[in-house]
Design a protein around this motif. Structure first.
Motif, PDB file in Angstrom:
ATOM      1  N   PHE A 406       0.854  -1.193   0.000  1.00 52.82           N
ATOM      2  CA  PHE A 406       0.000   0.000   0.000  1.00 52.82           C
ATOM      3  C   PHE A 406       0.890   1.243   0.000  1.00 52.82           C
ATOM      4  O   PHE A 406       2.091   1.178   0.261  1.00 52.82           O
ATOM      5  N   VAL A 407       0.261   2.396  -0.247  1.00 51.36           N
ATOM      6  CA  VAL A 407       0.975   3.677  -0.112  1.00 51.36           C
ATOM      7  C   VAL A 407       1.214   3.903   1.365  1.00 51.36           C
ATOM      8  O   VAL A 407       0.256   4.004   2.141  1.00 51.36           O
ATOM      9  N   PRO A 408       2.442   3.965   1.827  1.00 49.29           N
ATOM     10  CA  PRO A 408       2.703   4.072   3.269  1.00 49.29           C
ATOM     11  C   PRO A 408       2.271   5.427   3.812  1.00 49.29           C
ATOM     12  O   PRO A 408       2.512   6.465   3.209  1.00 49.29           O
ATOM     13  N   GLU A 409       1.633   5.421   4.993  1.00 46.96           N
ATOM     14  CA  GLU A 409       1.189   6.663   5.633  1.00 46.96           C
ATOM     15  C   GLU A 409       2.363   7.497   6.109  1.00 46.96           C
ATOM     16  O   GLU A 409       2.275   8.720   6.192  1.00 46.96           O
ATOM     17  N   ILE A 410       3.473   6.825   6.413  1.00 51.11           N
ATOM     18  CA  ILE A 410       4.658   7.568   6.856  1.00 51.11           C
ATOM     19  C   ILE A 410       5.132   8.519   5.765  1.00 51.11           C
ATOM     20  O   ILE A 410       5.585   9.635   6.047  1.00 51.11           O
ATOM     21  N   ALA A 411       5.025   8.087   4.513  1.00 48.44           N
ATOM     22  CA  ALA A 411       5.439   8.956   3.406  1.00 48.44           C
ATOM     23  C   ALA A 411       4.607  10.233   3.386  1.00 48.44           C
ATOM     24  O   ALA A 411       5.114  11.334   3.146  1.00 48.44           O
ATOM     25  N   PHE A 412       3.312  10.084   3.635  1.00 48.41           N
ATOM     26  CA  PHE A 412       2.441  11.265   3.686  1.00 48.41           C
ATOM     27  C   PHE A 412       2.878  12.210   4.803  1.00 48.41           C
ATOM     28  O   PHE A 412       2.974  13.424   4.621  1.00 48.41           O
ATOM     29  N   ASP A 413       3.189  11.647   5.994  1.00 46.76           N
ATOM     30  CA  ASP A 413       3.654  12.476   7.116  1.00 46.76           C
ATOM     31  C   ASP A 413       4.945  13.194   6.765  1.00 46.76           C
ATOM     32  O   ASP A 413       5.117  14.385   7.046  1.00 46.76           O
ATOM     33  N   LEU A 414       5.873  12.450   6.155  1.00 50.87           N
ATOM     34  CA  LEU A 414       7.155  13.051   5.799  1.00 50.87           C
ATOM     35  C   LEU A 414       6.994  14.223   4.832  1.00 50.87           C
ATOM     36  O   LEU A 414       7.721  15.213   4.905  1.00 50.87           O
ATOM     37  N   LEU A 415       6.042  14.095   3.926  1.00 47.55           N
ATOM     38  CA  LEU A 415       5.877  15.127   2.898  1.00 47.55           C
ATOM     39  C   LEU A 415       5.016  16.296   3.360  1.00 47.55           C
ATOM     40  O   LEU A 415       5.235  17.438   2.951  1.00 47.55           O
ATOM     41  N   VAL A 416       4.021  16.079   4.199  1.00 41.42           N
ATOM     42  CA  VAL A 416       3.099  17.147   4.563  1.00 41.42           C
ATOM     43  C   VAL A 416       3.662  18.042   5.662  1.00 41.42           C
ATOM     44  O   VAL A 416       3.336  19.229   5.750  1.00 41.42           O
ATOM     45  N   LYS A 417       4.529  17.497   6.524  1.00 44.84           N
ATOM     46  CA  LYS A 417       5.044  18.303   7.637  1.00 44.84           C
ATOM     47  C   LYS A 417       5.869  19.506   7.163  1.00 44.84           C
ATOM     48  O   LYS A 417       5.701  20.622   7.677  1.00 44.84           O
ATOM     49  N   PRO A 418       6.778  19.320   6.199  1.00 44.22           N
ATOM     50  CA  PRO A 418       7.486  20.520   5.709  1.00 44.22           C
ATOM     51  C   PRO A 418       6.556  21.562   5.097  1.00 44.22           C
ATOM     52  O   PRO A 418       6.843  22.764   5.148  1.00 44.22           O
ATOM     53  N   GLN A 419       5.451  21.108   4.519  1.00 41.94           N
ATOM     54  CA  GLN A 419       4.494  22.064   3.955  1.00 41.94           C
ATOM     55  C   GLN A 419       3.843  22.906   5.058  1.00 41.94           C
ATOM     56  O   GLN A 419       3.602  24.098   4.890  1.00 41.94           O
ATOM     57  N   ILE A 420       3.573  22.267   6.187  1.00 38.23           N
ATOM     58  CA  ILE A 420       2.975  23.000   7.320  1.00 38.23           C
ATOM     59  C   ILE A 420       3.926  24.076   7.821  1.00 38.23           C
ATOM     60  O   ILE A 420       3.511  25.185   8.191  1.00 38.23           O
ATOM     61  N   LEU A 421       5.223  23.786   7.810  1.00 40.03           N
ATOM     62  CA  LEU A 421       6.205  24.765   8.282  1.00 40.03           C
ATOM     63  C   LEU A 421       6.281  25.997   7.386  1.00 40.03           C
ATOM     64  O   LEU A 421       6.795  27.037   7.806  1.00 40.03           O
ATOM     65  N   LEU A 422       5.764  25.892   6.156  1.00 38.22           N
ATOM     66  CA  LEU A 422       5.731  27.072   5.286  1.00 38.22           C
ATOM     67  C   LEU A 422       4.832  28.170   5.848  1.00 38.22           C
ATOM     68  O   LEU A 422       4.940  29.334   5.455  1.00 38.22           O
TER      69      LEU A 422
END
Length: 725
Positions: A406-422
């Motif tokens: 499956f698409v790992p949920e960890i990948a989503f966390d890794l990618l979305v967190k830097p976006q939040i810091l924007l």
């Protein structure tokens, strides 16, 4: 009547103490060209040689000449003398010294060259041989600069004369001196007089050099008013000749010679009683007294008005006599309370002097929240800084050594967190902008009364600035914590989050929409060329930013046949029917032969050097090496991750856009406005500070003293007029 001219002289003396010309006193202004004999007329009236002589402009400053008649005593002849305003403690009995003092004072103010100055010089002459009279001698009119004179000397002189003779309320009598041996139409003094007195109501003409006219000519028609009518008429005089001046001919003899000239001249003997210097002096005395009597009520009214205006101005400066600590304490408490009130009302928008031209105070803070901060957040594109390879790398790294089902949920966390810091930088910038606006509001507070005490005003600004700085740090920390909170826990169970299933369904709908669009394109192409060759090559398709691949950039027409690369094979109905369901494929064990990523490919080893190269590449390996296209699963994984990031980022952005302004208002704005007055009282209401804080501005102290002096002068002048009337 005889006291009116001394009255004006007193007023002139009073006003000269403050150097003020706010009251236009009745005066006689003497105007003439350089060669008209103007200086000689004045010396004949005074019956003394006292004016500078020479070539070019001799009178280079206005000379206010006050003549004071002193009565002769039975026992002794009164002493004649002169006094200058700039040297009031010195009495000049030698009139040659008066001439030297005029020259020296002129050079001191107007310079050593032949330039002129507007600064007047006042000379008072006491003599039994003069009538009470006030004359203002102005520089003579000139046409051509001489020596080191300014090139615009003519304009300077004309402007100076015009300023004096065109004063409001017509308080000025013009004494226009002209030479009789020059055509009257060329008289510069009469030309200037006519500009400001076209009807000739306040101009008196003086004709000099009657004895130098050509033989057989005379000025009788001019003197009798038949050539140029003036209400005050023309008076003829005969001055001393240059030979008489060089020979020091006594004034008494010169006046006798003048009288004999008019008495025995065939043309002038009929009007001899209305000619000559004595008649001129008497006429000027009567004209000036009548003029003063006519203008005195206006002068009194003007002075009374000035008293009222000056008293009001003095009140605006406040009372400088603050005695006792209680008075000082009450004043400081009132001023700091007013300052705090102005600060709060500016934030709340309840100030009495709100601008109607631009945003100010609290309205600017709202603009920062709604427009500046809102626009900054909206300008952030979620995932805009993520490439396809970034997403693929994050997915692969989050699975470790194992292939993913499956698409790992960890990948989503890794990618979305830097976006939040924007969102952090715009949020902190919002805090800074509101802080700067509060500082502007603080510096804009203060009354006219407070401006009297610059040290108190500076302390008020310092205390409020310190308060705002104290609130800035915790506000920034709290706003930063809001971003950290969102960054700390990715809540995929949020009711407004799109979720995996919904994201996949959305992708299916978008792909179906694109398939229909391509079918339409296919039908149009069939209608136009009759042939359409559709090849599915996912590795060369173009990418839409949010929806994934659309159409290849390579549209070829070899021999009339069009090659159009569509999306992946799932958009082809025949291919779709031969595969498992979409969800089973995406989350299931898809055919591994479809994966063309480098690490999954078998590696052919031909020699030991190949192993060394691979080991070297291993240090900097990335997924794009050796890959020419994406598999269908990789494309869908990328689209899915982007969709999830966009959905979750929008949720966080809305939350931050709502909570950051609230946090700033609570921690910075409201805390400051609620505590400002208490802080001011705590820091500044101390007896040991009262004396220092209430030190007045030096310029304001000087202005108050100047205002007091002027008020005293006006009151003294008013009393002088009251006594005379």
């Amino acid at each position: 009547m005889n006291d009116l001219i001394p009255l004006v002289n007193k007023l002139q003396d009073v006003f000269n103490t403050i150097g003020s010309d706010t009251v236009d006193l009745p005066q006689i202004i003497v105007v003439g060209s350089q060669s008209s004999g103007k200086s000689s007329v004045l010396e004949n009236i005074v019956q003394r040689d006292f004016l500078p002589r020479g070539n070019g402009i001799v009178t280079r400053r206005p000379l206010v000449l006050q003549l004071v008649n002193i009565h002769a005593n039975e026992d002794s002849e009164p002493e004649e003398y002169g006094e200058f305003l700039h040297a009031s403690n010195q009495k000049f009995t030698d009139f040659a010294e008066i001439r030297k003092e005029i020259e020296a004072e002129t050079a001191r103010i107007a310079g050593q060259n032949k330039g002129i100055s507007r600064s007047p010089m006042q000379l008072k002459i006491y003599s039994p041989n003069v009538l009470n009279l006030t004359l203002v001698d102005l520089p003579g009119l000139t046409k051509i600069p001489v020596g080191d004179q300014p090139t615009d000397i003519e304009n300077q002189t004309r402007n100076l004369i015009s300023d004096y003779i065109s004063k409001p309320n017509r308080h000025v009598i013009i004494l226009a001196v002209s030479a009789a041996n020059v055509d009257l139409v060329n008289s510069e003094s009469l030309k200037l007089a006519k500009q400001v007195d076209p009807e000739g109501r306040r101009t008196i003409g003086v004709l000099t050099k009657l004895d130098l006219m050509d033989a057989g000519t005379n000025a009788l028609e001019i003197l009798t008013g038949r050539v140029l009518p003036l209400k005050l008429g023309f008076i003829g005089v005969v001055n001393r000749s240059q030979q008489d001046i060089v020979g020091n001919k006594p004034m008494v003899e010169a006046l006798k010679s003048e009288a004999e000239f008019f008495k025995h001249h065939r043309a002038y003997r009929s009007i001899a009683s209305r000619c000559g210097t004595p008649f001129l002096a008497k006429t000027l005395n009567n004209i000036l007294m009548n003029h003063i009597r006519e203008r005195l009520p206006d002068i009194k009214t003007r002075i009374n008005t000035l008293i009222g205006q000056t008293s009001h101005e003095l009140m605006s400066y406040g009372d400088s006599t603050l005695e006792g600590k209680s008075n000082r304490g009450a004043l400081i408490l009132r001023l700091l309370t007013k300052f705090a009130s102005d600060f709060v009302s500016s934030i709340d928008g309840t100030s009495s002097d709100i601008s109607t031209k631009e945003l100010c105070g609290g309205a600017r803070i709202y603009y920062i929240f709604n427009n500046v901060f809102g626009a900054a957040l909206e300008s952030i594109r979620p995932g805009g800084n993520l490439t396809v390879q970034d997403i693929r790398t994050a997915i692969r790294n989050s699975t470790g050594p194992r292939p993913s089902l499956f698409v790992p949920e960890i990948a989503f966390d890794l990618l979305v967190k830097p976006q939040i810091l924007l969102l952090l930088q715009p949020s902190l910038r919002c805090v800074d902008l509101v802080y700067e606006e509060l500082m502007k509001i603080c510096h804009g507070c203060g009354s006219v009364e407070l401006s009297r005490y610059p040290r108190l005003h500076a302390k008020l600004l310092e205390v409020v600035s310190d308060l705002l700085r104290e609130r800035l740090a915790p506000t920034s920390e709290y706003v930063e914590s809001l971003i950290s909170i969102q960054h700390a826990y990715i809540n995929t169970n949020h009711p407004d989050f799109i979720g995996g299933g919904a994201a996949i369904s959305d992708l299916v709908r978008k792909n179906e929409r694109k398939r229909r669009e391509f079918e339409k394109l296919n039908r149009r192409s069939n209608n136009s060329s009759g042939v359409l060759n559709v090849s599915v090559q996912s590795s060369v398709v173009s990418k839409d930013e949010n929806d994934g691949p659309l159409v290849s950039d390579n549209l070829k027409e070899p021999g009339g046949t069009k090659d159009i690369n569509l999306h992946n094979g799932m958009n082809n109905p025949s291919s779709w029917a031969q595969r498992e369901s979409f969800l089973t494929y995406f989350f299931g064990s898809g055919n591994k032969t479809d994966r063309t990523v480098l690490p999954d490919q078998p590696i052919s080893i031909r020699n030991p050097r190949d192993i060394e190269e691979l080991e070297h590449k291993l240090e900097h390996i990335s997924l794009d090496e050796g890959v020419n296209h994406l598999t269908e699963r990789e494309e869908l994984e990328t689209q899915l991750i982007r969709s999830l990031i966009t959905s979750y980022f929008d949720l966080v952005r809305k939350a931050i856009q709502d909570t950051v302004p609230k946090a700033i208002m609570h921690h910075l704005v409201n805390r400051s406005r609620e505590t400002v007055q208490n802080r001011l009282v705590e820091e500044l209401y101390k007896e040991e500070l009262f004396a220092d804080l209430l030190q007045e501005d030096e310029n304001l102290t000087n202005e108050r003293q100047k205002c007091k002096t002027m008020l005293e002068v006006y009151r003294e002048a008013f009393e002088i007029i009251n006594e005379a009337m």
